[in-house]
Design an enzyme around this catalytic site. Structure first.
Site, PDB file in Angstrom:
ATOM      1  N   GLN B 145       3.058  22.401  18.330  1.00 16.37           N
ATOM      2  CA  GLN B 145       2.638  22.626  19.358  1.00 16.37           C
ATOM      3  C   GLN B 145       3.398  23.787  20.268  1.00 16.37           C
ATOM      4  OE1 GLN B 145       0.697  19.974  22.463  1.00 16.37           O
ATOM      5  NE2 GLN B 145       2.319  20.689  23.705  1.00 16.37           N
ATOM      6  N   GLY B 185      10.024  19.355  15.718  1.00 12.87           N
ATOM      7  CA  GLY B 185      10.686  18.553  14.819  1.00 12.87           C
ATOM      8  C   GLY B 185      10.432  18.455  13.438  1.00 12.87           C
ATOM      9  N   GLU B 443       9.102  17.997  25.681  1.00 10.26           N
ATOM     10  CA  GLU B 443       8.257  17.088  25.570  1.00 10.26           C
ATOM     11  C   GLU B 443       7.702  16.727  27.341  1.00 10.26           C
ATOM     12  OE1 GLU B 443       6.714  16.793  23.089  1.00 10.26           O
ATOM     13  OE2 GLU B 443       8.255  17.113  21.579  1.00 10.26           O
TER      14      GLU B 443
END
Lengths: 682, 682
Positions: B145, B185, B443
């Site tokens: 993203q 990640g 996040e």
């Protein structure tokens, strides 16, 4: 490609525009920050020499093991002295060069602890014998105080130095594992000598408590530890901080040293084993008051006011990197130009960053301001006059705890305000943060300092006469008690530096008074009282100095105005953080907290257009900052991209973990999935 | 030697005595914390298997390079699946095993992002094709993203997926450097596939904003990046955190993927290139309210309430390590036994640590409590019912920001409370801290979450009727507004859980009201208002749940009393930290702040005798804690000593830096000192 080009160009344009929109002359401010244009020129010249030298290259530092970081620290140290010889640098210039190394290095322990303690405590004979070698780093020293089992409580140290009249020697011994010297910077692998704190034990067995001794730790022929001494490094630190320093341990097994190696300027042992007391307990250099004969030289060294400026310069780095990055980072709703908004334009962001900028200015100037007072104390002390020692001790204790707490916090606030990319090591602030963490625990735990500050304030408030004018700097805030009633605050008060200063002084004074008067049985359960009061005292002391700074500004109008805004912003955020106190003490009507908060926010908007110039005034080069997000030209994304190409994991296309671990895992998955598919078909 | 023996024995005796003095049965409390004795037994069995396995050995982790840490993370992951096969672990047991790995590992991104997003957003056809492979890790996935230029603002993403009807493919392209996917990640070196967010562009050029696509990143034959994709690792993180995870970047150059690889459960493209809209905007899974068609699956994933328990378990580690160490560490004035005082006996120390213990209990139980509500929402959502989605979203947003801020802060407070040794990497908390830092930024930046929480509260308060009873959990605190007047507080109120809960609810409700009513032109300058109000809301929500927990305790008397003390302590320290609000809002008379502080301190003394047993109840083994200062038996100094022997710098007696750098420096010093001596003689 046009778009690609423009996206990157935009960050540079944003930075140029931000520079353009300001009015202040950063050269003027820089001269104030550096304490003169000569100082700035020296700084620039030395920084230029260093950043051209490959030894000081930082591009692979992040990938090094701790052993490599340690070796690099030594290489840089050696190189500094080579450059000193080549360029005929003065001691001041050499200090500037060492200060430009942006990480802790072992030689600092020689310079900040070993050397000054030796020269202030050793006898003339010992100085004659070793002084020149120490000054020229012919021997490299460390300062062995803390033990595995004892930190700030010097009285509890276990290492002994027992005098043996027969041979006129001391026998240094570590009776227990817990008496191992521990955490000693430069001891692990570097130092050849050290100043050791050990309990002086007389032949008759009487224990005179900690005294200082000069000991050789390693052979000058081959660097091996001297017989009877076990030495090593104490291992890595939290967050990989302090990587370049070999904090070490040492255990002594009946090691003999000559009688003359006791540091005997103030107390000594006769050849026959009699103790000669120091002429005055306080000559033992500012140990925690209440502890007699504690020859702890640290407070006066570590608490040197230069330290406060250092904290200011760290805040300056935090402010520069984060303000630059958030100026070129755009995110969220479109602004007037249909571009996403600059992140710094969000009040929730600049409200966090501009106070750091303000604090940086305040602490840099404050440190310089206090150096004078400190130098006077040192001069007096050298001639036996201890009259200003207590004031200096309280002052530096209060401000040490205060400035280190803020420096550490500001580094982290600035890092977080940068969002995700702030967590990249290339952002640079994480590295500074982990290196600064020991400031808040090691070397005079701030809680211990708080206790001393509060104790002296309580004593003073009890003795306070009607005239507060003669109070020393560290207690001057108490003068409000004898001079009237607290200021009456309204919504316009927040524009007046002197009213806010007065408010902060009243708060500290009242808190001290409350401590004295709270004699109810539950008062002892207010466990954070000392910490809160000490912080309030520190803030009152700084506020007092800020008022003086404000009156002493010698700048042209625009720069004066910008600086005054920063001083006021510092005061307002300090008052805002003190709201619980101000309200509890009835110094502020509850209805005015909102006006304080909005005044702060409004002032931030006034500072904002000058933010980039105000950070430029710190004069950091990209090499000094070593931050991809804090680059001068704003080209942050290309800077990140370039850094990433040097990451070791990127030097091979396919990781070694593929054959070893990923492939077997994926093959297992395929087998299992196949089996499940077959079962489903059945 | 007798003394040496006794000094080390003493730490063990201190620990045994501290265990002895408590009354609570840690087994009972452990069962509550683990949610049942079966759960605890499973945990113990799996932890036992792992700590006997050399792959999970931690003794050299601190000395590894990042590349080695990454390879170790993959080795551990592979081994977990081997053990699963060997021991026939269920999925739950495998999750327990993965949870026992005390550092971030790449596979988490597959499990927490890639897999759930794929299954919730992909078409049945795509699931039939890849579902089993994904479940069995036959392919390893990541979730792409964030981009270099865009983080939390999904609407600003630049990567495009343009539909090409001729070949029925999408062409994925990264038009700019800033559109490179970044921070992903497991992307850097591990993942074979990914779910990609890209702007869906139709053949007619219309841009439909971010949608999700399934893409292959690396060849399953040789793990090389697929043609047209540039992939790499984004480098080290602050404080060497997240070392084992290959957060990566990827840039796409006109990469073609089949039409069917768009995740088409809710929206899709016809072969001809027509867009089929999702049936309901909210089906796109809880993107930030106000953003239409944001297919951001993260909030519901990352904000899973299990996350709150995880924060609780981190606090539990912080509390266990620091309370154990300060129990055996002695420093300062002699106590009744003529030994120096245990550090934890100082109010200034236990006042900092016991609230962390209390918070750990609260957050572990809270997380479990909320899982139910969350599971119900998920079930409803699967059947198209979005009625409780908003409540769950606010709840998890508020508590995510709140619990992560506290977890990170508590780890650091606990580390600092341990003084100097807390800075040793062997203390263990520094490592946890740096790994947790991204929680507060990456996040779903907490500031963004705060905004959403406050917005929903303002909306609710405007619509509030006279009956507050039907309010969802996330807004229940607002019911005080329609139910009476604030509680009248006196010094005895601090013993009453329900009064403190009420006070915290009133504070949140009043702050929200103030936000609505502050329409003065300066209100917008209160830049931290949202953050403060969001924190107050989170604290009111937690307080509400704490009141429920208090009523629901099913324990015997002693344990009930101990747990109730912890709940009250949590509430008191929360109220204390809220003092500025409570006073500003006239909810507390100024004269009572002192009583609140002393009540907190007094309660700490009540909790103190049970502190060790209350930490034992967390059930951590020494392998789990991996902290020399937190060892179960209290033998901290020997544990430190043993660790130190493994430090790489200690494997050679004389450092390589000696010949290279120290010797030349010392020789130079001798020469210069000799010259100076000669000059002096002349």
């Amino acid at each position: 490609m046009a778009q690609a080009h423009s996206a990157l160009e935009r960050t540079k344009q944003d930075m140029a525009a931000a520079r353009q929109q300001g009015y202040v002359d950063e050269v003027q401010l820089r001269t104030v920050l550096y304490g003169g244009s000569n100082e700035w020129n020296t700084h620039t010249r030395i920084a230029g020499t260093m950043q051209r030298d490959p030894v000081f290259d930082k591009s692979h530092r992040l990938y090094m093991t701790r052993t490599e970081r340690y070796e690099r620290a030594l290489a840089m140290t050696r190189r500094i002295y080579e450059l000193k010889d080549q360029h005929h640098w003065s001691d001041t210039e050499t200090r500037v060069a060492l200060g430009l190394i942006d990480e802790p290095i072992p030689i600092s322990l020689h310079l900040l602890a070993f050397e000054p303690v030796f020269f202030s405590q050793a006898s003339q004979e010992l100085i004659a014998q070793y002084g020149l070698l120490i000054q020229q780093r012919g021997i490299v020293g460390c300062y062995l105080q803390t033990e595995l089992g004892h930190g700030s409580n010097v009285a509890g140290l276990e290492t002994t130095a027992t005098y043996i009249p027969a041979t006129q020697e001391f026998e240094v011994h570590s009776p227990t594992l817990t008496s191992s010297k521990w955490w000693i910077g430069s001891l692990g692998k570097t130092a050849t000598h050290g100043v050791l704190q050990a309990r002086l034990v007389l032949p008759n067995g009487s224990d005179l408590g900690p005294h200082l001794f000069f000991v050789q730790l390693r052979s000058l022929d081959n660097h091996r530890p001297m017989p009877g001494i076990t030495i090593g490094d104490i291992g890595p630190k939290a967050g990989a901080g302090y990587a370049g320093v070999d904090n070490g341990y040492a255990r002594f097994f009946h090691v003999r040293i000559p009688r003359e190696h006791m540091l005997s300027k103030f107390s000594s042992i006769t050849p026959g084993g009699d103790y000669i007391k120091p002429p005055h307990a306080k000559m033992s250099y500012g140990g925690p008051s209440g502890c007699d004969h504690v020859l702890d030289a640290r407070p006066l060294l570590i608490l040197h006011p230069r330290f406060i400026s250092s904290c200011g310069w760290l805040m300056a780095k935090a402010a520069t990197v984060s303000i630059r990055y958030t100026t070129v980072r755009r995110q969220g709703n479109p602004d007037a130009d249909r571009l996403e908004q600059q992140v710094i334009s969000y009040p929730s962001v600049h409200y966090r960053l501009l106070p750091i900028l303000a604090r940086a200015y305040v602490f840099i100037l404050l440190g310089r301001d206090l150096v004078k007072a400190f130098d006077e104390t040192s001069t007096r002390l050298a001639s036996g006059d201890t009259s200003s020692l207590a004031d200096t001790h309280v002052l530096t204790s209060a401000l040490k705890a205060h400035s280190t707490r803020h420096a550490v916090r500001d580094l982290e606030v600035a890092r977080r305000a940068m969002g995700g990319h702030g967590y990249s090591a290339y952002a640079g602030l994480g590295r500074l943060y982990v290196d600064q963490l020991p400031l808040v625990t090691v070397e005079g735990d701030n809680y211990v300092l708080d206790k001393q500050v509060v104790r002296s304030a309580i004593k003073a408030v009890k003795q306070l006469g009607s005239d507060g004018r003669d109070l020393p700097i560290s207690l001057r805030y108490l003068s409000v008690l004898s001079s009237g009633v607290p200021p009456s605050i309204d919504a316009t008060s927040w524009q007046d530096i002197h009213v806010v200063v007065l408010l902060l002084k009243w708060r500290a004074a009242r808190l001290v008074q409350n401590l004295v008067s709270h004699s109810d049985k539950d008062a002892k359960y207010d466990a954070s009282a000392e910490q809160r009061v000490a912080a309030a005292i520190a803030e009152a002391i700084v506020a007092d100095r800020v008022a003086e700074m404000d009156m002493g500004i010698r700048l042209r109008e625009k720069e004066k105005c910008a600086l005054r805004n920063l001083l006021l912003l510092y005061l307002l955020v300090t008052a805002e953080a003190a709201l619980a106190d101000l309200l509890s003490l009835n110094l502020l009507p509850p209805s005015l907290s909102h006006s304080l908060r909005t005044a702060t926010g409004l002032l931030c908007f006034a500072v904002l257009p000058e933010a980039i110039r105000l950070t430029d005034a710190f004069g950091f080069t990209d090499w000094e900052l070593d931050s991809a997000l804090g680059v001068y030209d704003g080209n942050v994304y290309e800077a990140l991209w370039e850094e990433v190409q040097t990451e070791p994991l990127n030097q091979t296309e396919v990781t070694r973990a593929y054959e070893d671990h990923i492939k077997p895992m994926v093959e297992r998955g395929h087998t299992l999935a196949g089996q499940a598919q077959n079962r489903a078909k059945l």
